[in-house]
Scaffold this motif. Structure first.
Motif, PDB file in Angstrom:
ATOM      1  N   VAL A 127      -2.796  -1.870   6.245  1.00  0.00           N
ATOM      2  CA  VAL A 127      -3.551  -2.719   5.334  1.00  0.00           C
ATOM      3  C   VAL A 127      -3.631  -4.090   5.994  1.00  0.00           C
ATOM      4  O   VAL A 127      -2.622  -4.668   6.400  1.00  0.00           O
ATOM      5  CB  VAL A 127      -2.913  -2.801   3.924  1.00  0.00           C
ATOM      6  CG1 VAL A 127      -1.463  -3.272   3.979  1.00  0.00           C
ATOM      7  CG2 VAL A 127      -3.740  -3.717   3.022  1.00  0.00           C
ATOM      8  N   ILE A 128      -4.854  -4.582   6.127  1.00  0.00           N
ATOM      9  CA  ILE A 128      -5.115  -5.836   6.837  1.00  0.00           C
ATOM     10  C   ILE A 128      -5.760  -6.825   5.872  1.00  0.00           C
ATOM     11  O   ILE A 128      -6.706  -6.473   5.160  1.00  0.00           O
ATOM     12  CB  ILE A 128      -6.054  -5.606   8.038  1.00  0.00           C
ATOM     13  CG1 ILE A 128      -5.449  -4.582   9.003  1.00  0.00           C
ATOM     14  CG2 ILE A 128      -6.363  -6.916   8.760  1.00  0.00           C
ATOM     15  CD1 ILE A 128      -6.416  -4.089  10.062  1.00  0.00           C
ATOM     16  N   VAL A 129      -5.245  -8.034   5.831  1.00  0.00           N
ATOM     17  CA  VAL A 129      -5.887  -9.110   5.077  1.00  0.00           C
ATOM     18  C   VAL A 129      -6.519 -10.060   6.088  1.00  0.00           C
ATOM     19  O   VAL A 129      -5.841 -10.609   6.954  1.00  0.00           O
ATOM     20  CB  VAL A 129      -4.883  -9.869   4.194  1.00  0.00           C
ATOM     21  CG1 VAL A 129      -5.540 -11.106   3.595  1.00  0.00           C
ATOM     22  CG2 VAL A 129      -4.374  -8.965   3.075  1.00  0.00           C
ATOM     23  N   VAL A 240      -8.832   0.873  -4.587  1.00  0.00           N
ATOM     24  CA  VAL A 240      -7.532   1.008  -3.901  1.00  0.00           C
ATOM     25  C   VAL A 240      -6.876   2.343  -4.261  1.00  0.00           C
ATOM     26  O   VAL A 240      -6.286   3.009  -3.400  1.00  0.00           O
ATOM     27  CB  VAL A 240      -6.617  -0.180  -4.247  1.00  0.00           C
ATOM     28  CG1 VAL A 240      -5.190   0.072  -3.757  1.00  0.00           C
ATOM     29  CG2 VAL A 240      -7.152  -1.466  -3.625  1.00  0.00           C
ATOM     30  N   LYS A 241      -6.976   2.751  -5.524  1.00  0.00           N
ATOM     31  CA  LYS A 241      -6.435   4.057  -5.919  1.00  0.00           C
ATOM     32  C   LYS A 241      -7.083   5.171  -5.102  1.00  0.00           C
ATOM     33  O   LYS A 241      -6.419   6.109  -4.647  1.00  0.00           O
ATOM     34  CB  LYS A 241      -6.689   4.305  -7.408  1.00  0.00           C
ATOM     35  CG  LYS A 241      -5.807   3.512  -8.351  1.00  0.00           C
ATOM     36  CD  LYS A 241      -6.167   3.858  -9.792  1.00  0.00           C
ATOM     37  CE  LYS A 241      -5.337   3.067 -10.789  1.00  0.00           C
ATOM     38  NZ  LYS A 241      -5.723   3.363 -12.192  1.00  0.00           N
ATOM     39  N   GLN A 242      -8.390   5.062  -4.914  1.00  0.00           N
ATOM     40  CA  GLN A 242      -9.128   6.060  -4.146  1.00  0.00           C
ATOM     41  C   GLN A 242      -8.670   6.099  -2.686  1.00  0.00           C
ATOM     42  O   GLN A 242      -8.613   7.169  -2.075  1.00  0.00           O
ATOM     43  CB  GLN A 242     -10.621   5.735  -4.214  1.00  0.00           C
ATOM     44  CG  GLN A 242     -11.535   6.696  -3.484  1.00  0.00           C
ATOM     45  CD  GLN A 242     -12.974   6.224  -3.516  1.00  0.00           C
ATOM     46  OE1 GLN A 242     -13.279   5.129  -3.043  1.00  0.00           O
ATOM     47  NE2 GLN A 242     -13.854   7.030  -4.081  1.00  0.00           N
ATOM     48  N   LEU A 243      -8.312   4.954  -2.144  1.00  0.00           N
ATOM     49  CA  LEU A 243      -7.952   4.846  -0.734  1.00  0.00           C
ATOM     50  C   LEU A 243      -6.492   5.163  -0.447  1.00  0.00           C
ATOM     51  O   LEU A 243      -6.110   5.320   0.715  1.00  0.00           O
ATOM     52  CB  LEU A 243      -8.254   3.430  -0.229  1.00  0.00           C
ATOM     53  CG  LEU A 243      -9.715   2.987  -0.267  1.00  0.00           C
ATOM     54  CD1 LEU A 243      -9.820   1.491   0.044  1.00  0.00           C
ATOM     55  CD2 LEU A 243     -10.563   3.788   0.707  1.00  0.00           C
ATOM     56  N   THR A 244      -5.676   5.249  -1.490  1.00  0.00           N
ATOM     57  CA  THR A 244      -4.229   5.406  -1.277  1.00  0.00           C
ATOM     58  C   THR A 244      -3.660   6.627  -2.004  1.00  0.00           C
ATOM     59  O   THR A 244      -2.497   6.632  -2.409  1.00  0.00           O
ATOM     60  CB  THR A 244      -3.487   4.131  -1.738  1.00  0.00           C
ATOM     61  OG1 THR A 244      -3.788   3.863  -3.121  1.00  0.00           O
ATOM     62  CG2 THR A 244      -3.890   2.922  -0.908  1.00  0.00           C
ATOM     63  N   TYR A 250      -5.996   5.914   3.548  1.00  0.00           N
ATOM     64  CA  TYR A 250      -6.966   5.280   4.432  1.00  0.00           C
ATOM     65  C   TYR A 250      -6.415   3.942   4.928  1.00  0.00           C
ATOM     66  O   TYR A 250      -5.643   3.274   4.236  1.00  0.00           O
ATOM     67  CB  TYR A 250      -8.279   5.008   3.693  1.00  0.00           C
ATOM     68  CG  TYR A 250      -9.105   6.228   3.396  1.00  0.00           C
ATOM     69  CD1 TYR A 250     -10.180   6.578   4.195  1.00  0.00           C
ATOM     70  CD2 TYR A 250      -8.815   7.038   2.290  1.00  0.00           C
ATOM     71  CE1 TYR A 250     -10.957   7.698   3.915  1.00  0.00           C
ATOM     72  CE2 TYR A 250      -9.583   8.159   2.004  1.00  0.00           C
ATOM     73  CZ  TYR A 250     -10.655   8.481   2.816  1.00  0.00           C
ATOM     74  OH  TYR A 250     -11.418   9.595   2.538  1.00  0.00           O
ATOM     75  N   ASN A 251      -6.840   3.552   6.120  1.00  0.00           N
ATOM     76  CA  ASN A 251      -6.612   2.190   6.584  1.00  0.00           C
ATOM     77  C   ASN A 251      -7.550   1.270   5.803  1.00  0.00           C
ATOM     78  O   ASN A 251      -8.729   1.597   5.596  1.00  0.00           O
ATOM     79  CB  ASN A 251      -6.905   2.070   8.075  1.00  0.00           C
ATOM     80  CG  ASN A 251      -6.008   2.963   8.912  1.00  0.00           C
ATOM     81  OD1 ASN A 251      -4.786   2.890   8.827  1.00  0.00           O
ATOM     82  ND2 ASN A 251      -6.609   3.819   9.729  1.00  0.00           N
ATOM     83  N   VAL A 252      -7.035   0.121   5.378  1.00  0.00           N
ATOM     84  CA  VAL A 252      -7.799  -0.768   4.506  1.00  0.00           C
ATOM     85  C   VAL A 252      -7.765  -2.188   5.061  1.00  0.00           C
ATOM     86  O   VAL A 252      -6.702  -2.686   5.460  1.00  0.00           O
ATOM     87  CB  VAL A 252      -7.221  -0.776   3.078  1.00  0.00           C
ATOM     88  CG1 VAL A 252      -8.085  -1.643   2.162  1.00  0.00           C
ATOM     89  CG2 VAL A 252      -7.088   0.631   2.526  1.00  0.00           C
ATOM     90  N   THR A 269       1.962  -6.676  -1.367  1.00  0.00           N
ATOM     91  CA  THR A 269       3.205  -6.112  -1.905  1.00  0.00           C
ATOM     92  C   THR A 269       2.944  -5.087  -3.018  1.00  0.00           C
ATOM     93  O   THR A 269       3.888  -4.624  -3.650  1.00  0.00           O
ATOM     94  CB  THR A 269       4.110  -7.235  -2.460  1.00  0.00           C
ATOM     95  OG1 THR A 269       3.385  -7.993  -3.443  1.00  0.00           O
ATOM     96  CG2 THR A 269       4.559  -8.171  -1.345  1.00  0.00           C
ATOM     97  N   ALA A 270       1.673  -4.735  -3.237  1.00  0.00           N
ATOM     98  CA  ALA A 270       1.354  -3.733  -4.250  1.00  0.00           C
ATOM     99  C   ALA A 270       2.007  -2.399  -3.890  1.00  0.00           C
ATOM    100  O   ALA A 270       2.121  -2.056  -2.714  1.00  0.00           O
ATOM    101  CB  ALA A 270      -0.161  -3.566  -4.355  1.00  0.00           C
ATOM    102  N   PRO A 271       2.457  -1.650  -4.891  1.00  0.00           N
ATOM    103  CA  PRO A 271       3.137  -0.368  -4.620  1.00  0.00           C
ATOM    104  C   PRO A 271       2.312   0.594  -3.770  1.00  0.00           C
ATOM    105  O   PRO A 271       2.873   1.387  -3.006  1.00  0.00           O
ATOM    106  CB  PRO A 271       3.384   0.198  -6.022  1.00  0.00           C
ATOM    107  CG  PRO A 271       3.388  -0.996  -6.923  1.00  0.00           C
ATOM    108  CD  PRO A 271       2.421  -1.965  -6.324  1.00  0.00           C
ATOM    109  N   HIS A 272       0.992   0.522  -3.894  1.00  0.00           N
ATOM    110  CA  HIS A 272       0.131   1.424  -3.129  1.00  0.00           C
ATOM    111  C   HIS A 272       0.360   1.293  -1.630  1.00  0.00           C
ATOM    112  O   HIS A 272       0.172   2.261  -0.879  1.00  0.00           O
ATOM    113  CB  HIS A 272      -1.348   1.128  -3.421  1.00  0.00           C
ATOM    114  CG  HIS A 272      -1.727   1.273  -4.857  1.00  0.00           C
ATOM    115  ND1 HIS A 272      -1.598   0.251  -5.768  1.00  0.00           N
ATOM    116  CD2 HIS A 272      -2.216   2.333  -5.548  1.00  0.00           C
ATOM    117  CE1 HIS A 272      -2.001   0.667  -6.952  1.00  0.00           C
ATOM    118  NE2 HIS A 272      -2.391   1.924  -6.855  1.00  0.00           N
ATOM    119  N   TYR A 273       0.743   0.093  -1.197  1.00  0.00           N
ATOM    120  CA  TYR A 273       0.869  -0.168   0.241  1.00  0.00           C
ATOM    121  C   TYR A 273       2.324  -0.163   0.714  1.00  0.00           C
ATOM    122  O   TYR A 273       2.627  -0.687   1.783  1.00  0.00           O
ATOM    123  CB  TYR A 273       0.240  -1.524   0.578  1.00  0.00           C
ATOM    124  CG  TYR A 273      -1.233  -1.623   0.245  1.00  0.00           C
ATOM    125  CD1 TYR A 273      -2.138  -0.668   0.698  1.00  0.00           C
ATOM    126  CD2 TYR A 273      -1.721  -2.679  -0.521  1.00  0.00           C
ATOM    127  CE1 TYR A 273      -3.492  -0.759   0.396  1.00  0.00           C
ATOM    128  CE2 TYR A 273      -3.073  -2.779  -0.833  1.00  0.00           C
ATOM    129  CZ  TYR A 273      -3.949  -1.821  -0.364  1.00  0.00           C
ATOM    130  OH  TYR A 273      -5.284  -1.922  -0.666  1.00  0.00           O
TER     131      TYR A 273
END
Length: 379
Positions: A127-129, A240-244, A250-252, A269-273
């Motif tokens: 995951v990239i910001v 994000v739900k769809q991607l994780t 998926y890379n995001v 820091t979201a649980p998805h990541y």
């Protein structure tokens, strides 16, 4: 604000829909959010003037309040404008819109998803910001950066990133498609405004209203909706739900200004990541005059083409965003050190945190300034 009220053309205490301070200097434009009357000082079209400072004209009081700023009107001072703000659906109405990503209105999201693939089994996702000032080429760098630029990132952080397989999540996509009807209405209204200064002012202020309504505003708390959120936030959660999904990671990449450190930290820091590698990239661009010219020209290009090409920020506020993004990057650097130490101390094999700073610069295409000059009839 001594002397301001006396310069107003109109009955004392009247709540104006918009105000201006001489036509070639600064416009003061009304925004509404949650019942609060908020005005912003917008360049018109001179970007050297201050803007985005809240002030209020109280309907029953003979005064103007500008928190933390001394306003210095010039020219013939303030006058009332007749044009009313763009009519938008309420936050409550928008909250009732379905967010099922299989619906036809979200085909744009499916098109983006079809261009990438989930990570392979055993491969750790990223995951990239990507953050920095608007108009400085963040999107272009992410999508079309050279192999040398991408290799420099890989070398710095000691890992090889999957640059050709990243879902790029941008707020502009959510607004462009979610508020398509409102944008088309705005473009149609702008075509009826003959004066280019007024046309630009009205477009920019109305576009800010649209972004505020769709990306910030949320309905009132209710029993059925105890934790209301904005349209863009709720849609982002669904994407994000769809991607994780387990087994379908998926890379995001997420684009943001970096104006608020909390939003960046919250996202990473979201649980998805939890099992993702994290990377924060600051696209550092020091020529704010060039950034102002680019964003000014881009807004005009939108007016000319009736097609959204970027965000709504413009003018001297870009300086604020630039400095805030640098501060946010420092916060993220410290957060990365802390998180990596926690992982190391725990002997964890989880995803690591990384940061990278891009010193970005490029020559300004002459057509960018020419578009501005042609719009205002300077050439």
């Amino acid at each position: 604000m001594q002397g301001v009220q006396s310069m107003l053309e109109g009955p004392p205490g009247e709540l104006f829909d918009a105000l201006e301070v001489s036509k070639d200097m600064t416009a003061l434009v009304l925004l509404e959010s949650g019942g609060e009357k908020e005005y912003r000082i917008l360049p018109w079209p001179n970007p050297s003037k201050p803007h985005l400072v809240k002030y209020f004209i109280y309907k029953d009081q003979d005064e103007v309040v500008v928190p933390g700023m001394e306003l210095e009107p010039t020219g013939r001072g303030f006058r009332a404008l007749q044009r009313l703000p763009l009519s938008l659906p309420s936050a409550a109405e928008i909250a009732s819109w379905p967010l099922d990503l299989s619906l036809p209105q979200f085909q744009w999201n499916k098109d983006l998803l079809d261009k990438v693939r989930p990570v392979s089994a055993g491969e750790r996702p990223w995951v990239i910001v990507l953050m920095g000032t608007p108009g400085i080429g963040k999107t272009y760098w992410m999508k079309h950066g050279t192999a040398e630029q991408k290799k420099a990132v890989d070398k710095e952080i000691g890992r090889i990133l999957p640059w050709d397989n990243i879902f790029f999540k941008q707020i502009d996509d959510a607004i462009h498609h979610g508020a398509r009807a409102e944008l088309e209405k705005l473009w149609a209204e702008c075509k009826e405004i003959k004066d280019p200064h007024e046309r630009f002012r009205y477009y920019w202020s109305s576009k800010q209203q649209i972004f505020t309504r769709f990306a910030v505003d949320k309905p009132e708390v209710s029993e059925s909706n105890p934790k209301p959120a904005s349209y863009e936030f709720r849609l982002g959660v669904e994407i994000v739900k769809q991607l994780t999904q387990p087994g379908q990671l998926y890379n995001v990449a997420i684009e943001t200004t970096g104006l608020t450190p909390g939003l960046v930290k919250f996202g990473l820091t979201a649980p998805h990541y939890a099992e993702y590698h994290k990377l924060v990239i600051l696209v550092d661009f020091d020529d704010m005059e060039q950034a102002r010219t680019i964003t000014h020209s881009r807004l005009i290009a939108e007016l000319n083409s009736c097609n959204m090409q970027g965000g709504e920020q413009f003018g001297n506020y870009l300086n604020v965003i630039s400095e805030k993004a640098k501060e946010t990057y420092k916060v993220c650097q410290e957060l990365a050190r802390t998180k990596n130490k926690e992982l190391d101390d725990a002997g964890s094999g989880g995803g690591r945190w990384h940061t990278y700073r891009v010193k970005h610069s490029f020559p300004l295409d002459p057509s960018v300034q020419r578009r501005i000059d042609e719009f205002y009839g300077h050439i």
